[in-house]
Design a protein around this motif. Structure first.
Motif, mmCIF file in Angstrom:
data_model
loop_
_atom_site.group_PDB
_atom_site.id
_atom_site.type_symbol
_atom_site.label_atom_id
_atom_site.label_comp_id
_atom_site.label_asym_id
_atom_site.label_seq_id
_atom_site.Cartn_x
_atom_site.Cartn_y
_atom_site.Cartn_z
ATOM 1 N N THR A 5 82.362 145.380 15.376
ATOM 2 C CA THR A 5 83.201 144.266 14.912
ATOM 3 C C THR A 5 84.543 144.763 14.410
ATOM 4 O OG1 THR A 5 81.198 143.074 14.279
ATOM 5 C CG2 THR A 5 83.273 142.275 13.380
ATOM 6 N N THR A 6 84.573 145.888 13.697
ATOM 7 C CA THR A 6 85.824 146.441 13.174
ATOM 8 C C THR A 6 86.743 146.903 14.285
ATOM 9 O OG1 THR A 6 84.648 147.168 11.194
ATOM 10 C CG2 THR A 6 86.792 148.172 11.623
ATOM 11 N N ASP A 7 86.145 147.537 15.311
ATOM 12 C CA ASP A 7 86.964 148.059 16.410
ATOM 13 C C ASP A 7 87.587 146.955 17.235
ATOM 14 O OD1 ASP A 7 86.318 150.568 15.582
ATOM 15 O OD2 ASP A 7 84.630 150.796 16.996
ATOM 16 N N LEU A 8 87.029 145.766 17.181
ATOM 17 C CA LEU A 8 87.531 144.675 18.016
ATOM 18 C C LEU A 8 88.432 143.717 17.246
ATOM 19 C CD1 LEU A 8 84.264 143.838 19.985
ATOM 20 C CD2 LEU A 8 86.245 145.117 20.816
ATOM 21 N N ASP A 9 88.839 144.117 16.031
ATOM 22 C CA ASP A 9 89.689 143.225 15.243
ATOM 23 C C ASP A 9 91.055 143.013 15.865
ATOM 24 O OD1 ASP A 9 87.779 142.744 13.381
ATOM 25 O OD2 ASP A 9 88.444 144.325 11.988
ATOM 26 N N PHE A 10 91.497 143.969 16.694
ATOM 27 C CA PHE A 10 92.821 143.816 17.295
ATOM 28 C C PHE A 10 92.863 142.696 18.323
ATOM 29 C CE2 PHE A 10 90.572 146.435 20.283
ATOM 30 C CZ PHE A 10 91.070 146.081 21.524
ATOM 31 N N LEU A 11 91.683 142.215 18.705
ATOM 32 C CA LEU A 11 91.637 141.131 19.689
ATOM 33 C C LEU A 11 91.615 139.759 19.036
ATOM 34 C CD1 LEU A 11 89.036 142.628 22.194
ATOM 35 C CD2 LEU A 11 91.508 142.442 22.509
ATOM 36 N N ASP A 12 91.764 139.723 17.713
ATOM 37 C CA ASP A 12 91.707 138.445 17.006
ATOM 38 C C ASP A 12 92.995 137.667 17.184
ATOM 39 O OD1 ASP A 12 89.168 138.972 16.185
ATOM 40 O OD2 ASP A 12 89.763 139.762 14.214
ATOM 41 N N VAL A 13 93.258 137.293 18.412
ATOM 42 C CA VAL A 13 94.421 136.485 18.752
ATOM 43 C C VAL A 13 93.925 135.086 19.086
ATOM 44 C CG1 VAL A 13 96.391 136.227 20.287
ATOM 45 C CG2 VAL A 13 95.619 138.518 19.620
ATOM 46 N N VAL A 27 85.253 135.786 20.957
ATOM 47 C CA VAL A 27 84.549 135.471 22.194
ATOM 48 C C VAL A 27 83.999 136.743 22.822
ATOM 49 C CG1 VAL A 27 84.779 134.554 24.530
ATOM 50 C CG2 VAL A 27 85.874 133.377 22.612
ATOM 51 N N LEU A 28 84.819 137.799 22.827
ATOM 52 C CA LEU A 28 84.375 139.062 23.400
ATOM 53 C C LEU A 28 83.237 139.664 22.577
ATOM 54 C CD1 LEU A 28 84.755 141.146 25.588
ATOM 55 C CD2 LEU A 28 86.527 142.231 24.204
ATOM 56 N N LYS A 29 83.343 139.536 21.233
ATOM 57 C CA LYS A 29 82.253 139.996 20.377
ATOM 58 C C LYS A 29 80.955 139.266 20.718
ATOM 59 C CE LYS A 29 85.362 140.823 16.475
ATOM 60 N NZ LYS A 29 85.751 140.362 15.133
ATOM 61 N N PHE A 30 81.057 137.957 20.896
ATOM 62 C CA PHE A 30 79.873 137.156 21.218
ATOM 63 C C PHE A 30 79.237 137.631 22.524
ATOM 64 C CE2 PHE A 30 77.919 133.481 23.293
ATOM 65 C CZ PHE A 30 77.006 133.086 22.331
ATOM 66 N N ILE A 31 80.071 137.878 23.522
ATOM 67 C CA ILE A 31 79.556 138.319 24.830
ATOM 68 C C ILE A 31 78.918 139.689 24.729
ATOM 69 C CG2 ILE A 31 80.206 138.921 27.192
ATOM 70 C CD1 ILE A 31 82.376 136.783 27.032
ATOM 71 N N LEU A 32 79.572 140.619 24.000
ATOM 72 C CA LEU A 32 79.037 141.969 23.870
ATOM 73 C C LEU A 32 77.738 141.981 23.075
ATOM 74 C CD1 LEU A 32 82.276 144.073 23.236
ATOM 75 C CD2 LEU A 32 80.898 143.958 25.312
ATOM 76 N N ILE A 33 77.699 141.207 21.991
ATOM 77 C CA ILE A 33 76.466 141.147 21.197
ATOM 78 C C ILE A 33 75.323 140.580 22.024
ATOM 79 C CG2 ILE A 33 75.378 140.014 19.214
ATOM 80 C CD1 ILE A 33 78.080 140.201 17.793
ATOM 81 N N LEU A 34 75.586 139.528 22.787
ATOM 82 C CA LEU A 34 74.543 138.928 23.618
ATOM 83 C C LEU A 34 74.092 139.877 24.718
ATOM 84 C CD1 LEU A 34 73.053 136.221 23.658
ATOM 85 C CD2 LEU A 34 74.653 135.429 25.397
ATOM 86 N N SER A 35 75.031 140.616 25.304
ATOM 87 C CA SER A 35 74.688 141.586 26.347
ATOM 88 C C SER A 35 73.860 142.717 25.778
ATOM 89 C CB SER A 35 75.958 142.136 26.997
ATOM 90 O OG SER A 35 76.718 141.100 27.564
#
Length: 303
Positions: A5-13, A27-35
């Motif tokens: 989650t921390t590494d993907l904070d830059f995508l919070d657009v 959205v990407l976090k949701f997809i990665l967590i589900l995968s």
């Protein structure tokens, strides 16, 4: 998961359609967590299948694995819905309305789903059983949520919807540990029926898989047109049923023939009654010869 989650904070657009509540990163976090959860659930299922292999039966183990597999996915899915701006309470409300609409549109799918659940709970059939469902006979390969897979005796894979399986008559061939088979042995009237019964009983006594309880029975059941009919009933373990049935039948035939007891062929005696005044005299000798050639057959009068 926190590092991810921390590494993907830059995508919070903020996405253009989300008024700032849903970002591309979420959205990407949701997809990665589900995968990742799907991958974890599959690995966990493989481990669980190996662990339960020698502890529970195959059908019970597969039911447990399926429940845990889909339970993990459902838990992860609903718990991470806020990442894409959907709260579980609102989702349940919308899902209820959508469920009513989809329920009318997909009644057969819902029926198969519910029937699959009851099949797993009631367990009228198990994986590996030999069954007959309507006109399909074979081995149960898998009992899934929507359908049941049957491998026929000639190697065909048949998929039957669970609703059809649950609402129809199911014949479980191996559901009981023992099974009976029956012969009708025909002998000539000139043969000794008591001797035939003695020989057949002696063969059954020598068969190690023929059960003594329930006991076998051999008796004269009918006096046919050209034979004395002897009924033979034998109980055998279900796993040895087919082999015993074919083996004893051939042994009975050979034993009876060795002792001079034969299976009679059907006989017919035909007598032709005619008006001699209407038949030319030159045809009478020919008719008499034809009548003599069939004197050994069962009587049938043609007027």
């Amino acid at each position: 998961m926190g590092i991810l989650t921390t590494d993907l904070d830059f995508l919070d657009v903020s996405l253009p359609i989300s008024d700032g509540t849903v970002t591309m990163g979420s959205v990407l976090k949701f997809i990665l967590i589900l995968s990742f959860s799907t991958f974890f659930a599959k690995i966990f299922s493989l481990y669980l299948r190996r662990s339960l292999k020698d502890r529970v039966s195959k059908d019970v183990g597969e039911t447990i694995i399926k429940v845990l597999y889909f339970g993990i996915l459902a838990t992860v899915f609903f718990s991470n819905l806020p990442l894409i701006g959907i709260h579980p309470s609102g989702f349940l409300l919308a899902g209820g309305v959508a469920g009513i609409v989809l329920g009318f549109a997909s009644q057969s799918i819902v029926g198969n789903l519910v029937s699959g659940f009851f099949l797993m709970v009631e367990r009228p059939i198990k994986i590996g059983d030999q069954v007959q469902i309507n006109d399909v006979s074979g081995y149960v390969i898998d009992i899934r949520i929507i359908s049941t897979l049957i491998r026929t005796y000639d190697g065909l894979l048949v998929r039957i919807p669970n609703q059809q399986v649950f609402t129809t008559n199911i014949t479980n061939i191996v559901g009981h540990p023992v099974r009976r088979f029956e012969y009708i042995i025909r002998i000539r009237y000139s043969d000794d029926a008591n001797a035939a019964i003695f020989l057949i009983k002696d063969l059954i006594d020598k068969e190690p898989f023929a059960l003594l309880n329930p006991s076998p029975s051999v008796f004269v059941s009918d006096l046919g047109d050209s034979s004395v009919n002897i009924t033979v009933r034998i109980w055998a373990p279900v796993n040895e049923w087919f082999g015993i049935k074919t083996r004893i039948l051939w042994d009975i035939k050979q034993t009876l023939e060795e002792n001079g007891i034969e299976i009679p062929l059907p006989h017919r005696v035909v007598r032709i009654q005619t008006d001699s005044k209407k038949v030319p005299e030159e045809l009478v000798p020919m008719q008499e010869k034809e009548i003599e050639s069939v004197l050994n057959y069962e009587e049938r009068v043609l007027v």
